[in-house]
Design a protein around this motif. Structure first.
Motif, PDB file in Angstrom:
ATOM      1  N   GLY A 217       2.052  18.313  -1.576  1.00 11.46           N
ATOM      2  CA  GLY A 217       2.252  16.931  -1.967  1.00 11.46           C
ATOM      3  C   GLY A 217       1.633  16.680  -3.328  1.00 11.46           C
ATOM      4  O   GLY A 217       0.915  17.512  -3.857  1.00 11.46           O
ATOM      5  N   PRO A 218       1.918  15.552  -3.940  1.00  7.69           N
ATOM      6  CA  PRO A 218       2.856  14.594  -3.364  1.00  7.69           C
ATOM      7  C   PRO A 218       4.305  14.962  -3.640  1.00  7.69           C
ATOM      8  O   PRO A 218       4.631  15.538  -4.668  1.00  7.69           O
ATOM      9  CB  PRO A 218       2.483  13.293  -4.077  1.00  7.69           C
ATOM     10  CG  PRO A 218       1.955  13.741  -5.393  1.00  7.69           C
ATOM     11  CD  PRO A 218       1.297  15.067  -5.175  1.00  7.69           C
ATOM     12  N   SER A 219       5.149  14.656  -2.698  1.00  7.45           N
ATOM     13  CA  SER A 219       6.594  14.767  -2.860  1.00  7.45           C
ATOM     14  C   SER A 219       7.213  13.625  -2.082  1.00  7.45           C
ATOM     15  O   SER A 219       6.747  13.288  -0.990  1.00  7.45           O
ATOM     16  CB  SER A 219       7.119  16.088  -2.315  1.00  7.45           C
ATOM     17  OG  SER A 219       8.523  16.048  -2.159  1.00  7.45           O
ATOM     18  N   ARG A 220       8.254  13.048  -2.622  1.00  7.98           N
ATOM     19  CA  ARG A 220       8.881  11.927  -1.935  1.00  7.98           C
ATOM     20  C   ARG A 220       9.434  12.338  -0.572  1.00  7.98           C
ATOM     21  O   ARG A 220       9.607  11.500   0.318  1.00  7.98           O
ATOM     22  CB  ARG A 220      10.002  11.355  -2.805  1.00  7.98           C
ATOM     23  CG  ARG A 220      10.527  10.030  -2.307  1.00  7.98           C
ATOM     24  CD  ARG A 220      11.337   9.332  -3.371  1.00  7.98           C
ATOM     25  NE  ARG A 220      11.807   8.036  -2.916  1.00  7.98           N
ATOM     26  CZ  ARG A 220      12.262   7.093  -3.715  1.00  7.98           C
ATOM     27  NH1 ARG A 220      12.309   7.311  -5.019  1.00  7.98           N
ATOM     28  NH2 ARG A 220      12.672   5.952  -3.244  1.00  7.98           N
ATOM     29  N   ALA A 221       9.710  13.635  -0.406  1.00  8.03           N
ATOM     30  CA  ALA A 221      10.193  14.107   0.887  1.00  8.03           C
ATOM     31  C   ALA A 221       9.079  14.143   1.934  1.00  8.03           C
ATOM     32  O   ALA A 221       9.354  14.128   3.122  1.00  8.03           O
ATOM     33  CB  ALA A 221      10.811  15.496   0.736  1.00  8.03           C
TER      34      ALA A 221
END
Length: 296
Positions: A217-221
């Motif tokens: 992270g961070p990742s929108r997924a």
């Protein structure tokens, strides 16, 4: 050495590393969200490299759209070291019957010792790690089969085993099978996603085994525990496990691409790590730890 798609690299030359990400990915579970755009992948790599990024490890395993020839071309074009994975994800990510009859240990070993995917006999494209997966709070028959094959391939090659933990769970089950029963040294095991189950006691117990913890992270997924990430890194470092921590973005869908992307590890997270833990600790998490974890 760290085995990249272009060949072996001295670990000291790996550089700042996104230790868990996906440039290309295709799954039965994510219809219409395929990561399959080489131009978009190149843009992300160039942004990462512009901030000093030196390496990215793609955890996309066998049969999920790894696009090995594109990884080779992208590494040559951008100068970023790319490490590809063999192994298998959970059964739900594959079409029915796709895995029937496969000798998994032989497949994994072949891709660790020669080109993975259609990159041409004798050419570049070798896999550099084994990616497998547990289940939610346990291991089903498919997980046990793939973990057992991964252990056999590890014994044949020495390659590290990276594990997807569903919502951050079942680390104890994975360590019990891989290390206690199948004899894989914990230092050759990378436990992914443990920050998605923000139980610090569990995380400390997993780290106490000697395994690496790969926090994504961070990742929108995968955004649910982004706000815990820095606190988790600080707590585990203060508990004496700073040398076992790695970071990756883990972008898995087209909608999440670039939101925020691998470059954010260096532009956003690294400065916060430096402020919280100091330059040496931040450099260890992003440079020294992956150099050890992925070398074999």
């Amino acid at each position: 050495m760290v085995h990249t798609v272009l060949g072996p690299v001295d670990p000291a030359g790996l550089g700042l590393c996104d230790a868990h990400d996906h440039l290309f990915l295709r799954s039965e579970q994510l219809p219409g969200q395929e990561l399959d755009d080489p131009a978009a992948a190149e843009a992300e790599l160039r942004a990462f490299a512009a901030l000093g990024g030196g390496a990215l490890v793609q955890w996309t395993p066998y049969g999920m759209g790894r696009r090995i020839p594109d990884l080779i071309a992208l590494s040559r074009a951008t100068g970023v070291h790319l490490v590809a994975a063999t192994g298998l994800h959970q059964a739900a990510h594959y079409p029915p019957g796709r895995l029937r009859g496969l000798d998994l240990a032989a497949l994994f070993t072949a891709e660790l010792t020669g080109p993975a995917g259609p990159s041409g006999p004798g050419g570049p494209g070798r896999a550099g790690l084994i990616k497998v997966a547990g289940g939610y709070h346990g291991l089903d028959a498919h997980a046990r089969r793939t973990l057992t094959a991964a252990a056999e391939a590890h014994r044949a090659t020495g390659a590290p085993i990276a594990v997807h933990h569903e919502l951050g769970t079942a680390a104890g089950d994975v360590l019990d099978l891989l290390c206690d029963r199948l004899g894989v040294p914990p230092r050759r095991v990378l436990l992914g996603h443990l920050n998605r189950f923000p139980d610090l006691r569990m995380q400390r117990e997993a780290a106490a085994s000697g395994a690496y913890l790969v926090l994504d992270g961070p990742s929108r997924a995968h955004h649910a525990t982004d706000h815990h990430l820095l606190d988790t890194l600080v707590a585990l470092t203060e508990a004496g496990h700073g040398g076992q921590l790695l970071l990756g973005g883990d972008t898995t869908t087209a909608a999440a691409r670039g939101n925020p992307g691998p470059a954010y590890l260096l532009s956003g997270l690294r400065p916060r790590l430096v402020r919280a833990l100091g330059e040496r600790a931040a450099d260890g998490i992003l440079r020294a730890n992956p150099a050890r974890a992925f070398a074999w």
